[in-house]
Write a protein that holds these residues in place. Structure first.
Motif, PDB file in Angstrom:
ATOM      1  N   LEU A 122      -3.458   2.758 -14.671  1.00 29.99           N
ATOM      2  CA  LEU A 122      -4.070   1.444 -14.220  1.00 29.99           C
ATOM      3  C   LEU A 122      -3.718   1.357 -12.497  1.00 29.99           C
ATOM      4  N   LEU A 123      -2.157   1.168 -12.228  1.00 35.72           N
ATOM      5  CA  LEU A 123      -2.065   0.933 -10.992  1.00 35.72           C
ATOM      6  C   LEU A 123      -1.856   2.069  -9.990  1.00 35.72           C
ATOM      7  N   LEU A 124      -1.949   2.754 -10.373  1.00 38.13           N
ATOM      8  CA  LEU A 124      -1.893   4.301  -9.295  1.00 38.13           C
ATOM      9  C   LEU A 124      -2.369   4.933  -9.071  1.00 38.13           C
ATOM     10  N   HIS A 125      -4.199   4.371  -9.133  1.00 38.41           N
ATOM     11  CA  HIS A 125      -5.083   5.007  -8.471  1.00 38.41           C
ATOM     12  C   HIS A 125      -5.026   4.447  -7.577  1.00 38.41           C
ATOM     13  N   PRO A 126      -5.694   5.881  -6.460  1.00 37.70           N
ATOM     14  CA  PRO A 126      -5.847   5.658  -4.866  1.00 37.70           C
ATOM     15  C   PRO A 126      -6.794   3.854  -4.604  1.00 37.70           C
ATOM     16  N   VAL A 127      -7.944   3.700  -5.188  1.00 40.59           N
ATOM     17  CA  VAL A 127      -8.177   3.148  -4.831  1.00 40.59           C
ATOM     18  C   VAL A 127      -8.347   2.020  -5.492  1.00 40.59           C
ATOM     19  N   ASP A 179     -14.570   1.131   3.823  1.00 36.66           N
ATOM     20  CA  ASP A 179     -14.997   2.824   3.330  1.00 36.66           C
ATOM     21  C   ASP A 179     -15.030   2.362   2.229  1.00 36.66           C
ATOM     22  N   VAL A 180     -14.570   2.404   1.307  1.00 37.12           N
ATOM     23  CA  VAL A 180     -15.530   2.310  -0.457  1.00 37.12           C
ATOM     24  C   VAL A 180     -16.438   2.032  -0.324  1.00 37.12           C
ATOM     25  N   ASP A 190       7.446   1.793 -19.310  1.00 40.47           N
ATOM     26  CA  ASP A 190       5.765   2.666 -19.035  1.00 40.47           C
ATOM     27  C   ASP A 190       6.396   3.878 -17.695  1.00 40.47           C
ATOM     28  N   ALA A 191       7.587   3.138 -17.292  1.00 41.68           N
ATOM     29  CA  ALA A 191       8.301   4.615 -15.821  1.00 41.68           C
ATOM     30  C   ALA A 191       8.636   5.535 -16.965  1.00 41.68           C
ATOM     31  N   ALA A 192       9.799   5.150 -17.850  1.00 42.52           N
ATOM     32  CA  ALA A 192      10.294   5.990 -18.094  1.00 42.52           C
ATOM     33  C   ALA A 192       9.693   6.953 -19.508  1.00 42.52           C
ATOM     34  N   ALA A 193       8.378   6.249 -19.708  1.00 39.93           N
ATOM     35  CA  ALA A 193       7.687   7.361 -20.621  1.00 39.93           C
ATOM     36  C   ALA A 193       7.136   8.426 -19.084  1.00 39.93           C
ATOM     37  N   MET A 194       6.209   8.356 -18.618  1.00 36.04           N
ATOM     38  CA  MET A 194       6.185   9.030 -17.337  1.00 36.04           C
ATOM     39  C   MET A 194       6.893  10.253 -17.170  1.00 36.04           C
ATOM     40  N   SER A 195       6.241  12.095 -16.889  1.00 33.59           N
ATOM     41  CA  SER A 195       6.999  12.895 -16.435  1.00 33.59           C
ATOM     42  C   SER A 195       7.438  13.058 -15.179  1.00 33.59           C
ATOM     43  N   VAL A 196       7.796  14.198 -14.610  1.00 35.37           N
ATOM     44  CA  VAL A 196       8.682  14.342 -13.706  1.00 35.37           C
ATOM     45  C   VAL A 196       7.051  14.793 -12.936  1.00 35.37           C
ATOM     46  N   GLU A 197       6.215  14.952 -13.238  1.00 34.14           N
ATOM     47  CA  GLU A 197       5.068  14.712 -12.120  1.00 34.14           C
ATOM     48  C   GLU A 197       4.017  14.105 -12.525  1.00 34.14           C
ATOM     49  N   GLU A 198       4.353  13.206 -13.451  1.00 32.41           N
ATOM     50  CA  GLU A 198       3.403  12.167 -13.231  1.00 32.41           C
ATOM     51  C   GLU A 198       4.653  10.735 -12.105  1.00 32.41           C
ATOM     52  N   HIS A 199       4.826  10.808 -11.904  1.00 34.99           N
ATOM     53  CA  HIS A 199       6.256  10.391 -11.234  1.00 34.99           C
ATOM     54  C   HIS A 199       5.648  10.321  -9.496  1.00 34.99           C
ATOM     55  N   ARG A 200       5.846  12.427  -9.001  1.00 37.30           N
ATOM     56  CA  ARG A 200       5.109  12.762  -8.540  1.00 37.30           C
ATOM     57  C   ARG A 200       3.916  12.469  -7.689  1.00 37.30           C
ATOM     58  N   ARG A 201       3.377  12.895  -8.876  1.00 37.79           N
ATOM     59  CA  ARG A 201       1.705  12.244  -8.416  1.00 37.79           C
ATOM     60  C   ARG A 201       2.140   9.996  -8.471  1.00 37.79           C
ATOM     61  N   ALA A 202       2.284   9.430  -8.585  1.00 37.46           N
ATOM     62  CA  ALA A 202       2.689   8.092  -8.599  1.00 37.46           C
ATOM     63  C   ALA A 202       3.197   7.851  -6.850  1.00 37.46           C
ATOM     64  N   PHE A 203       4.095   9.039  -7.128  1.00 43.17           N
ATOM     65  CA  PHE A 203       5.126   8.656  -5.015  1.00 43.17           C
ATOM     66  C   PHE A 203       3.729   9.295  -4.163  1.00 43.17           C
ATOM     67  N   MET A 204       3.151   9.980  -4.523  1.00 41.65           N
ATOM     68  CA  MET A 204       2.450  10.536  -3.645  1.00 41.65           C
ATOM     69  C   MET A 204       0.821   9.521  -3.312  1.00 41.65           C
ATOM     70  N   THR A 205       0.563   8.839  -4.320  1.00 41.14           N
ATOM     71  CA  THR A 205       0.057   7.772  -3.670  1.00 41.14           C
ATOM     72  C   THR A 205       0.610   6.657  -3.034  1.00 41.14           C
TER      73      THR A 205
END
Length: 174
Positions: A6-11, A36-37, A84-99
């Motif tokens: 829910l929260l880690l979508h760019p918009v 711009d949105v 929720d953070a503990a349930a995230m995969s490494v790739e999901e954490h990477r994507r969240a941090f990149m966002t």
């Protein structure tokens, strides 16, 4: 939808950031802050955040036959919690941090796009420091920072006050 999704979508992250500081805004005011949105995209994401109980309706009024809503953040629902953070995969954490980092870059780019950029006058800066701390010392530091920030986070908008964004990242160094 999990809070991370829910929260880690760019918009949606940008929408949440606009509301930081206990701001109450209509969708029209939100549109002014995020020009711009596309409006349809903005309305869809505001609806998603409201359905996910991240935004709450604090007022409604009729405007030319339509209902205009004023929203505010539900502050307890704007953080990805431990489970929720503990349930995230490494790739999901990477994507969240990149966002998160992309949102920082966007904020900085929008600042630099202003006509009168003056980093010194505007007290804009970014820095990094290394500290050697035990886990308990780090917890103490976080508590100390929370005590310093708490009264300032409670400030209301007023003459001479500029809304400022403070972003923090803590991680172990090599």
């Amino acid at each position: 939808m999990a809070s991370a999704d829910l929260l880690l979508h760019p918009v949606r992250l940008r929408i949440v950031q606009v509301f930081l500081g206990d701001r109450a805004l209509t969708t029209a005011e939100l549109r002014d802050e995020l020009p711009d949105v596309p409006p349809a995209t903005l309305y869809r994401h505001v609806g998603t955040l409201a359905d996910g109980e991240v935004l709450e309706v604090v007022a409604e009024r009729r405007v030319r036959g339509a209902v205009e809503r004023t929203y505010r953040l539900r502050s307890g629902n704007t953080v990805v919690r431990g489970a929720d953070a503990a349930a995230m995969s490494v790739e999901e954490h990477r994507r969240a941090f990149m966002t998160f980092v992309a949102a920082l870059l966007g904020d900085y780019d929008r600042y630099l796009a202003r006509q009168d950029v003056d980093l010194e006058r505007d007290l804009v800066g970014y820095r990094q420091a290394a500290m050697y701390l035990t886990d308990d010392e780090l917890r103490d530091l976080i508590g100390d920072l929370a005590a310093v920030f708490a009264p300032r986070l409670a400030h209301e908008p007023a003459e001479g006050r500029t809304r400022r964004l403070l972003s923090t990242i803590l991680m172990p160094g090599e």
